[in-house]
Structures are given as structure tokens and as C-alpha cells.
Design a protein around this motif. Sequence first.
Motif, PDB file in Angstrom:
ATOM      1  N   GLY A  41       0.784  -1.228   0.000  1.00 31.17           N
ATOM      2  CA  GLY A  41       0.000   0.000   0.000  1.00 31.17           C
ATOM      3  C   GLY A  41       0.817   1.279   0.000  1.00 31.17           C
ATOM      4  N   TYR A  42       2.133   1.183   0.011  1.00 26.04           N
ATOM      5  CA  TYR A  42       2.991   2.369  -0.002  1.00 26.04           C
ATOM      6  C   TYR A  42       3.018   2.987  -1.387  1.00 26.04           C
ATOM      7  N   THR A  43       3.273   4.282  -1.431  1.00 20.86           N
ATOM      8  CA  THR A  43       3.546   4.999  -2.670  1.00 20.86           C
ATOM      9  C   THR A  43       5.042   5.255  -2.709  1.00 20.86           C
ATOM     10  N   VAL A  44       5.716   4.766  -3.724  1.00 19.21           N
ATOM     11  CA  VAL A  44       7.155   4.990  -3.850  1.00 19.21           C
ATOM     12  C   VAL A  44       7.358   6.421  -4.312  1.00 19.21           C
ATOM     13  N   GLU A  45       7.974   7.217  -3.456  1.00 16.68           N
ATOM     14  CA  GLU A  45       8.190   8.641  -3.740  1.00 16.68           C
ATOM     15  C   GLU A  45       9.426   8.864  -4.608  1.00 16.68           C
ATOM     16  N   ARG A  54      24.768   3.002  -3.522  1.00 12.03           N
ATOM     17  CA  ARG A  54      23.640   2.234  -3.013  1.00 12.03           C
ATOM     18  C   ARG A  54      22.342   2.809  -3.560  1.00 12.03           C
ATOM     19  N   VAL A  55      21.282   2.017  -3.509  1.00  9.37           N
ATOM     20  CA  VAL A  55      19.978   2.475  -3.979  1.00  9.37           C
ATOM     21  C   VAL A  55      19.152   2.864  -2.761  1.00  9.37           C
ATOM     22  N   ARG A  56      18.593   4.059  -2.811  1.00  8.11           N
ATOM     23  CA  ARG A  56      17.793   4.598  -1.701  1.00  8.11           C
ATOM     24  C   ARG A  56      16.354   4.748  -2.183  1.00  8.11           C
ATOM     25  N   ILE A  57      15.446   4.064  -1.500  1.00 15.65           N
ATOM     26  CA  ILE A  57      14.037   4.093  -1.882  1.00 15.65           C
ATOM     27  C   ILE A  57      13.250   4.751  -0.763  1.00 15.65           C
ATOM     28  N   ILE A  58      12.500   5.801  -1.116  1.00 17.66           N
ATOM     29  CA  ILE A  58      11.653   6.517  -0.166  1.00 17.66           C
ATOM     30  C   ILE A  58      10.210   6.220  -0.535  1.00 17.66           C
ATOM     31  N   ALA A  59       9.412   5.814   0.458  1.00 14.99           N
ATOM     32  CA  ALA A  59       8.010   5.494   0.214  1.00 14.99           C
ATOM     33  C   ALA A  59       7.160   6.046   1.354  1.00 14.99           C
ATOM     34  N   SER A  60       5.880   6.283   1.059  1.00 18.02           N
ATOM     35  CA  SER A  60       4.977   6.791   2.098  1.00 18.02           C
ATOM     36  C   SER A  60       3.660   6.034   2.067  1.00 18.02           C
ATOM     37  N   LEU A  61       3.052   5.943   3.234  1.00 13.59           N
ATOM     38  CA  LEU A  61       1.740   5.338   3.399  1.00 13.59           C
ATOM     39  C   LEU A  61       1.027   6.170   4.458  1.00 13.59           C
ATOM     40  N   GLY A  62       0.293   7.184   3.992  1.00 11.28           N
ATOM     41  CA  GLY A  62      -0.352   8.110   4.931  1.00 11.28           C
ATOM     42  C   GLY A  62       0.709   8.806   5.772  1.00 11.28           C
ATOM     43  N   PRO A  63       0.611   8.695   7.110  1.00 11.71           N
ATOM     44  CA  PRO A  63       1.576   9.374   7.968  1.00 11.71           C
ATOM     45  C   PRO A  63       2.893   8.613   8.147  1.00 11.71           C
ATOM     46  N   GLY A  96      12.353  13.396  -3.117  1.00 16.67           N
ATOM     47  CA  GLY A  96      13.493  12.518  -2.903  1.00 16.67           C
ATOM     48  C   GLY A  96      14.076  12.556  -1.511  1.00 16.67           C
ATOM     49  N   ASP A  97      13.557  13.410  -0.635  1.00 23.05           N
ATOM     50  CA  ASP A  97      14.077  13.505   0.730  1.00 23.05           C
ATOM     51  C   ASP A  97      13.222  12.706   1.694  1.00 23.05           C
ATOM     52  N   MET A  98      13.871  12.072   2.645  1.00 21.18           N
ATOM     53  CA  MET A  98      13.172  11.386   3.720  1.00 21.18           C
ATOM     54  C   MET A  98      12.927  12.411   4.816  1.00 21.18           C
ATOM     55  N   PRO A  99      11.661  12.641   5.189  1.00 20.14           N
ATOM     56  CA  PRO A  99      11.404  13.614   6.245  1.00 20.14           C
ATOM     57  C   PRO A  99      11.974  13.138   7.571  1.00 20.14           C
ATOM     58  N   ARG A 100      12.388  14.060   8.383  1.00 18.51           N
ATOM     59  CA  ARG A 100      12.944  13.734   9.700  1.00 18.51           C
ATOM     60  C   ARG A 100      11.955  14.156  10.764  1.00 18.51           C
ATOM     61  N   GLY A 101      12.102  13.561  11.917  1.00 20.78           N
ATOM     62  CA  GLY A 101      11.184  13.819  13.019  1.00 20.78           C
ATOM     63  C   GLY A 101      10.224  12.659  13.132  1.00 20.78           C
ATOM     64  N   GLY A 102       9.088  12.889  13.743  1.00 17.23           N
ATOM     65  CA  GLY A 102       8.110  11.821  13.899  1.00 17.23           C
ATOM     66  C   GLY A 102       8.561  10.792  14.906  1.00 17.23           C
ATOM     67  N   ASP A 103       7.825   9.713  14.995  1.00 13.37           N
ATOM     68  CA  ASP A 103       8.128   8.635  15.931  1.00 13.37           C
ATOM     69  C   ASP A 103       8.583   7.409  15.161  1.00 13.37           C
ATOM     70  N   LEU A 104       9.633   6.778  15.655  1.00 16.14           N
ATOM     71  CA  LEU A 104      10.152   5.573  15.032  1.00 16.14           C
ATOM     72  C   LEU A 104       9.112   4.469  15.106  1.00 16.14           C
ATOM     73  N   VAL A 105       8.887   3.806  14.000  1.00 13.98           N
ATOM     74  CA  VAL A 105       7.989   2.657  13.966  1.00 13.98           C
ATOM     75  C   VAL A 105       8.840   1.432  14.288  1.00 13.98           C
ATOM     76  N   GLU A 106       8.520   0.761  15.397  1.00 17.23           N
ATOM     77  CA  GLU A 106       9.340  -0.355  15.862  1.00 17.23           C
ATOM     78  C   GLU A 106       9.396  -1.502  14.871  1.00 17.23           C
ATOM     79  N   ASN A 107       8.270  -1.932  14.359  1.00 16.86           N
ATOM     80  CA  ASN A 107       8.223  -3.081  13.440  1.00 16.86           C
ATOM     81  C   ASN A 107       7.515  -2.707  12.157  1.00 16.86           C
ATOM     82  N   PRO A 108       8.230  -2.054  11.212  1.00 12.93           N
ATOM     83  CA  PRO A 108       7.564  -1.738   9.952  1.00 12.93           C
ATOM     84  C   PRO A 108       7.156  -3.036   9.262  1.00 12.93           C
ATOM     85  N   ASN A 109       6.179  -2.926   8.381  1.00 14.12           N
ATOM     86  CA  ASN A 109       5.713  -4.116   7.657  1.00 14.12           C
ATOM     87  C   ASN A 109       6.892  -4.875   7.104  1.00 14.12           C
TER      88      ASN A 109
END
Length: 115
Positions: A41-45, A54-63, A96-109
Motif C-alpha cells: 500500500g505504499y507509494t514509492v516517492e 547504493r539504492v535509496r528508496i523513499i516510500a509513504s503510506l499516509g503518515p 526525494g528527501d526522507m522527512p525527519r522527526g516523527g516517531d520511530l515505527v518499531e516493526n515496519p511491515n
Amino acid sequence: MVKLSRYLKAVCFALLMTAQAAMGVDRITPDMVSVALEGQGYTVESVTRTLLGRVRIIASLGPIWREIVLDASSGQILRDYAIEFTPSDMPDPDPGDMPRGGDLVENPNELSLQN
């Protein structure tokens, strides 16, 4: 005799690595990661290369924003980092930037890269 033995070992090792690379043994590709993320369900940004190749992939799924760094030569995932923002604190990152801040997700999908 010692030099010949070292040379022979080096040649055998190089042939083994070439054969594995030619057959694509257990190598995860950026396309595989992108397809797996989209399947979750992620959108690859963005998909970019780092200074180290290395290859850097940024994706988002809502928040939730996720950054995956892949060693393209070995197919190894070096980093899988996910953060979650509150609706009032949603970032508007540069492309192409990964936003900083927020809360770390312990167990991403878990990425399911099996075909």
C-alpha cells in the motif's frame, strides 16, 4: 608453488562470484523492493543512488514514511527505517528527501520479496 596456489584460489573465487552474478542468485533488486512496497500500500516517492552507489528508496503510506537502502551489487537491504507523523505534524519534504522527526515505527511491515 605458494604463489600459484594463491593465484588459483583467487581465480576460482572470481569465477564463483561471476557465476553467481550471472545466475542472479538470491539478489534483491530495487524493482523487487518497489513492487513489495506498493503491494503493502505504499507509494514509492523516489528511487535514487547514494554517493556510495547504493539504492535509496523513499516510500509513504499516509503518515508513515519509509526509507530503504539497498546494496545493488549484493542485493542486501542495509537499512529499513520507518517513521510515523501525527496528522497535525505531517511533513512536506522536498522530492526525494526522507522527512525527519516523527516517531520511530518499531516493526515496519515485513517486506515480502518472495515471488
